[in-house]
Design an enzyme around this catalytic site. Structure first.
Site, PDB file in Angstrom:
ATOM      1  N   HIS A   1       0.845  -1.209   0.000  1.00 20.14           N
ATOM      2  CA  HIS A   1       0.000   0.000   0.000  1.00 20.14           C
ATOM      3  C   HIS A   1       0.875   1.252   0.000  1.00 20.14           C
ATOM      4  CE1 HIS A   1      -3.387   2.621   1.494  1.00 20.14           C
ATOM      5  NE2 HIS A   1      -2.356   3.268   2.034  1.00 20.14           N
ATOM      6  N   GLU A   2       1.872   1.275   0.859  1.00 18.79           N
ATOM      7  CA  GLU A   2       2.737   2.454   0.956  1.00 18.79           C
ATOM      8  C   GLU A   2       3.605   2.617  -0.295  1.00 18.79           C
ATOM      9  OE1 GLU A   2       2.099   4.490   3.126  1.00 18.79           O
ATOM     10  OE2 GLU A   2       0.925   3.254   4.493  1.00 18.79           O
TER      11      GLU A   2
ATOM     12  N   HIS B   1       1.669   4.413  -2.888  1.00 17.94           N
ATOM     13  CA  HIS B   1       1.679   5.868  -2.698  1.00 17.94           C
ATOM     14  C   HIS B   1       2.921   6.477  -3.371  1.00 17.94           C
ATOM     15  CE1 HIS B   1      -1.773   6.739  -0.278  1.00 17.94           C
ATOM     16  NE2 HIS B   1      -1.424   5.943   0.718  1.00 17.94           N
TER      17      HIS B   1
ATOM     18  N   GLU C   1      -6.210   6.911  -1.079  1.00 21.48           N
ATOM     19  CA  GLU C   1      -6.137   5.723  -0.220  1.00 21.48           C
ATOM     20  C   GLU C   1      -6.776   4.516  -0.901  1.00 21.48           C
ATOM     21  OE1 GLU C   1      -4.434   5.395   2.578  1.00 21.48           O
ATOM     22  OE2 GLU C   1      -3.789   7.467   2.319  1.00 21.48           O
TER      23      GLU C   1
END
Length: 307
Positions: free
Chosen positions: A142-143, A146, A221
């Protein structure tokens, strides 16, 4: 996996573009109104805000690390974490970011950095100790999404005029108190003071942009959640991690949560057990909606998951 595939979702992309258009339109109206009523001091203020934006952009990683108390760790200090990040980066065709650990029991993670070559991914001690390997992989993916999506740049650009509106609101208050901004538009005692117009326009712009920026943040997100599912090939990893983090957050003392609350916009889940009254004011989507979106992705991938 190609980088352009991260978080790709036609409906989500359309919503992000639509929100960005509204934000841009708001800023155009804001600029036109101010140029009509304000003829002094605008250039210096623009230079200041542009300077602040560049400073925020180019120092985002250092500021985030300092604010969170994160420490960059080398491979010999955290070999398992480094190996996990390297494996995910290889799967995602990404350059490996620097790795950091935050010494707090609050389970969380964040990524920062102005681009893929100047990025940092950080996890807290609480997250490393509480989650299993597959869950941590889901969070790290997930990070990394980003970073791949350049979300620091996106949010810096999105917040630029909100920063200007905040500066002008404060400047207008000072001008009103000390007689600045030329008094009124035509030096007529019956006309509306320029400083009052600036305050009202700037305050309205700041509030509306604040709402729209949070909307964009929620969409980012969702995109990062989708990217995690695509990188790992297993949405259930992140689903389990989000549920575990959210559940364990309620067991963390409020004092510890307050110590890291300044990083909530960066964290994968805000470090707070307080409920926000409306989704409109959230910078992260509600947990149940994130889980539902991930469950839908899992069904698309042929991996049945129950929420």
């Amino acid at each position: 996996m190609k980088r352009k595939a991260y978080g790709r979702d036609g409906g989500l992309t359309l919503r992000m573009v639509g929100t960005g258009f509204l934000l841009g339109l708001l800023y155009v109206v804001f600029g036109v109104v101010l140029f009509q009523v304000l003829n002094v001091g605008l250039v210096p203020m623009l230079l200041i805000v542009i300077g602040l934006a560049f400073f925020q952009y180019y120092t985002s990683d250092r500021l985030a690390l300092a604010a969170s108390g994160a420490k960059i760790v080398e491979r010999d200090e955290a070999p398992e974490l480094h190996a996990m990040v390297e494996r995910l980066c290889a799967m995602a065709d990404l350059p490996k970011p620097r790795v950091a650990i935050v010494d707090t029991d609050v389970p969380n993670a964040f990524a920062t950095g102005r681009n893929q070559k100047h990025a940092v991914v950080a996890v807290t001690r609480g997250l490393w100790e509480r989650l299993d390997e597959k869950e941590i992989e889901g969070v790290l993916a997930h990070e990394l999404t980003h970073i791949a999506n350049r979300d620091v740049l996106v949010m810096t650009v999105a917040s630029f005029f909100a920063m200007l509106a905040a500066v002008l609101t404060r400047f207008g208050l000072y001008a009103g108190m000390f007689g600045g901004f030329g008094g009124s538009r035509d030096n007529n005692n019956n006309s509306v003071p320029i400083w009052l117009i600036v305050i009202v326009v700037s305050a309205v712009t700041y509030f509306l942009s604040w709402i729209l920026i949070r909307t964009i943040s929620r969409y980012r997100e969702y995109a990062a959640d989708r990217g995690s599912a695509l990188i790992t090939g297993a949405p259930e990893y992140l689903m389990s991690a989000l549920q575990r983090i959210s559940s364990d957050m309620t067991r963390i003392p409020q004092r510890d949560l307050r110590e890291v609350a300044g990083m909530n916009a960066f964290f994968i889940i805000p470090a707070s057990v307080k409920k926000v009254s409306s989704e409109l004011f959230m910078d992260h989507p509600p947990l149940e909606k994130r889980l539902a979106a991930l469950a839908e992705i899992a069904r698309e991938m042929g991996r049945p998951v129950s929420v």
